[in-house]
Write a protein that holds these residues in place. Structure first.
Motif, PDB file in Angstrom:
ATOM      1  N   PRO A 152       0.989  -1.271  -0.129  1.00 17.29           N
ATOM      2  CA  PRO A 152       0.030   0.129  -0.090  1.00 17.29           C
ATOM      3  C   PRO A 152       0.897   1.338  -0.101  1.00 17.29           C
ATOM      4  O   PRO A 152       1.967   1.392   0.560  1.00 17.29           O
ATOM      5  CB  PRO A 152      -0.890  -0.250   1.371  1.00 17.29           C
ATOM      6  N   LYS A 153       0.509   2.310  -0.743  1.00 15.09           N
ATOM      7  CA  LYS A 153       1.134   3.594  -0.923  1.00 15.09           C
ATOM      8  C   LYS A 153       1.502   4.186   0.276  1.00 15.09           C
ATOM      9  O   LYS A 153       2.834   4.454   0.555  1.00 15.09           O
ATOM     10  CB  LYS A 153       0.330   4.643  -1.508  1.00 15.09           C
ATOM     11  N   GLU A 154       0.849   4.554   1.638  1.00 18.51           N
ATOM     12  CA  GLU A 154       1.160   4.999   2.509  1.00 18.51           C
ATOM     13  C   GLU A 154       2.135   4.252   3.395  1.00 18.51           C
ATOM     14  O   GLU A 154       3.051   4.655   3.919  1.00 18.51           O
ATOM     15  CB  GLU A 154      -0.044   5.380   3.514  1.00 18.51           C
ATOM     16  N   GLU A 155       1.906   2.972   3.207  1.00 15.61           N
ATOM     17  CA  GLU A 155       3.020   2.074   4.230  1.00 15.61           C
ATOM     18  C   GLU A 155       4.415   2.209   3.566  1.00 15.61           C
ATOM     19  O   GLU A 155       5.297   2.174   4.063  1.00 15.61           O
ATOM     20  CB  GLU A 155       2.562   0.477   4.048  1.00 15.61           C
ATOM     21  N   PHE A 156       4.321   2.167   2.266  1.00  7.84           N
ATOM     22  CA  PHE A 156       5.723   2.019   1.342  1.00  7.84           C
ATOM     23  C   PHE A 156       6.317   3.476   1.680  1.00  7.84           C
ATOM     24  O   PHE A 156       7.420   3.663   1.809  1.00  7.84           O
ATOM     25  CB  PHE A 156       5.452   1.798  -0.005  1.00  7.84           C
ATOM     26  N   GLU A 157       5.465   4.358   1.389  1.00  8.01           N
ATOM     27  CA  GLU A 157       6.103   5.974   1.393  1.00  8.01           C
ATOM     28  C   GLU A 157       6.543   6.144   2.740  1.00  8.01           C
ATOM     29  O   GLU A 157       7.735   6.704   3.105  1.00  8.01           O
ATOM     30  CB  GLU A 157       5.181   6.776   0.594  1.00  8.01           C
ATOM     31  N   SER A 158       5.882   5.652   4.032  1.00 10.89           N
ATOM     32  CA  SER A 158       6.243   6.133   5.194  1.00 10.89           C
ATOM     33  C   SER A 158       7.670   5.227   5.467  1.00 10.89           C
ATOM     34  O   SER A 158       8.575   5.875   6.329  1.00 10.89           O
ATOM     35  CB  SER A 158       5.073   5.758   6.086  1.00 10.89           C
ATOM     36  N   SER A 159       7.745   4.309   4.661  1.00 14.56           N
ATOM     37  CA  SER A 159       9.198   3.535   5.176  1.00 14.56           C
ATOM     38  C   SER A 159      10.415   4.204   4.214  1.00 14.56           C
ATOM     39  O   SER A 159      11.384   3.990   4.840  1.00 14.56           O
ATOM     40  CB  SER A 159       8.784   1.921   4.699  1.00 14.56           C
ATOM     41  N   LEU A 160       9.954   4.996   3.631  1.00 21.95           N
ATOM     42  CA  LEU A 160      11.054   5.518   2.637  1.00 21.95           C
ATOM     43  C   LEU A 160      11.575   6.884   3.496  1.00 21.95           C
ATOM     44  O   LEU A 160      12.681   7.480   3.057  1.00 21.95           O
ATOM     45  CB  LEU A 160      10.784   5.875   1.207  1.00 21.95           C
ATOM     46  N   GLY A 161      10.873   7.371   4.447  1.00 23.64           N
ATOM     47  CA  GLY A 161      11.294   8.329   5.310  1.00 23.64           C
ATOM     48  C   GLY A 161      10.785   9.818   4.549  1.00 23.64           C
ATOM     49  O   GLY A 161       9.873   9.933   3.908  1.00 23.64           O
ATOM     50  N   SER A 162      11.106  11.043   5.310  1.00 23.22           N
ATOM     51  CA  SER A 162      10.701  12.288   4.973  1.00 23.22           C
ATOM     52  C   SER A 162      10.855  12.762   3.392  1.00 23.22           C
ATOM     53  O   SER A 162      10.216  13.619   2.860  1.00 23.22           O
ATOM     54  CB  SER A 162      11.165  13.408   5.782  1.00 23.22           C
ATOM     55  N   GLU A 163      11.861  12.102   2.868  1.00 23.37           N
ATOM     56  CA  GLU A 163      12.089  12.395   1.279  1.00 23.37           C
ATOM     57  C   GLU A 163      11.752  11.384   0.532  1.00 23.37           C
ATOM     58  O   GLU A 163      12.304  11.005  -0.378  1.00 23.37           O
ATOM     59  CB  GLU A 163      13.715  12.777   1.324  1.00 23.37           C
ATOM     60  N   ALA A 164      10.567  10.955   0.689  1.00 21.10           N
ATOM     61  CA  ALA A 164       9.987   9.863  -0.143  1.00 21.10           C
ATOM     62  C   ALA A 164      10.229   9.775  -1.698  1.00 21.10           C
ATOM     63  O   ALA A 164      10.416   8.802  -2.346  1.00 21.10           O
ATOM     64  CB  ALA A 164       8.562   9.184   0.249  1.00 21.10           C
TER      65      ALA A 164
END
Length: 266
Positions: free
Chosen positions: A18-30
């Protein structure tokens, strides 16, 4: 969640994340991290709120394959280097482009010079490793990296990328040894042996990078015609190459019988 964790890669190759899960794992500069991952060859896409590999929805026919072969001055990427690289781009059964280059090197053993035919006098005049790796990074893009013993070529190229200050490869990969072992019987699966038995590339010069890449391309085309009809996407192809049951190895006597039958038909 670490992006290169095998479990994460498996999720991206199957149902996605899922988008939110993946992007949150990439940090503030997703956004920046995503662009960097794509620049490293990761063919990731966002579809219906889910991140996944593009290869999960791309048909085998429409996939851009980059068939790669390298010659090196030793077997360890940490201590040795590429002395020649050759690659072929293939899509829909058609060769779109090729790339080849010798690489500057001052140290090649007599044995390797004899095996490859590549002399130090040639590599001394060749482009630098940095120039070749940067050119090849652009040539490869996010194509599926294909090799005969792909792990060797992939790891060597990836290590050379890092050596010249680039990031490691993140392209999806496919091994034609694995694929051949699951699509047809043979006594052996070495490239030179298969080329001789299957008459893949009559102009082959074994242990020269572009020639071996071209031979591997013809082998890939041959194996793709032998796939089960149930396979449609590139990820299904990759999974098949790793997980499907291997064909039985041909015994010498069976091979001789087939050759006699072939001659009889002629």
């Amino acid at each position: 969640m670490k992006i290169l964790d095998p479990k994460v890669l498996t999720r991206l190759s199957k149902n996605g994340i899922p988008k939110e899960e993946f992007e949150s794992s990439l940090g503030s500069e997703a956004d920046l991290t995503l662009e960097l991952l794509k620049a490293q060859g990761m063919n990731i896409i966002l579809e219906n709120g889910v991140y996944r590999f593009r290869s999960t929805i791309t048909s085998i026919e429409d996939t851009l394959f980059c068939i790669v072969d390298v010659e090196s001055n030793g077997s360890k990427p940490s201590h040795h280097q590429i002395i020649e690289i050759g690659a072929v781009k293939l899509q829909n059964g058609k060769i779109l482009d090729t790339y080849e280059s010798l690489v500057y090197c001052t140290d090649i053993s007599d044995q390797i010079q004899e095996i490859t035919g590549i002399k130090i006098s040639q590599t001394l005049k060749a482009p630098s490793l940095s120039k070749v790796m940067r050119e090849f990074r652009l040539f490869l893009g996010d194509a599926v990296f294909v090799g005969h013993d792909a792990k060797f070529d992939y790891n060597f190229v990836s290590a050379m990328m890092e050596r010249v200050g680039l990031q490691r490869l993140l392209n999806r990969s496919l091994c034609t040894i694995d694929l051949a072992e699951r699509t047809f019987e043979s006594e052996r699966y070495g490239l030179a042996y298969l080329n001789e038995q299957l008459e893949l590339y009559r102009d082959a010069t074994h242990h020269r990078a572009l020639s071996d890449a071209m031979t591997t391309t013809k082998l890939l085309k041959r194996t793709l015609k032998l796939l089960p009809t149930s396979l449609h996407t590139t990820e299904e192809l990759i999974a098949f190459s790793k997980e499907a049951k291997k064909m039985k190895r041909l015994k010498p006597e069976k091979k001789e019988k087939q050759e006699k039958e072939k001659k009889g038909e002629e």
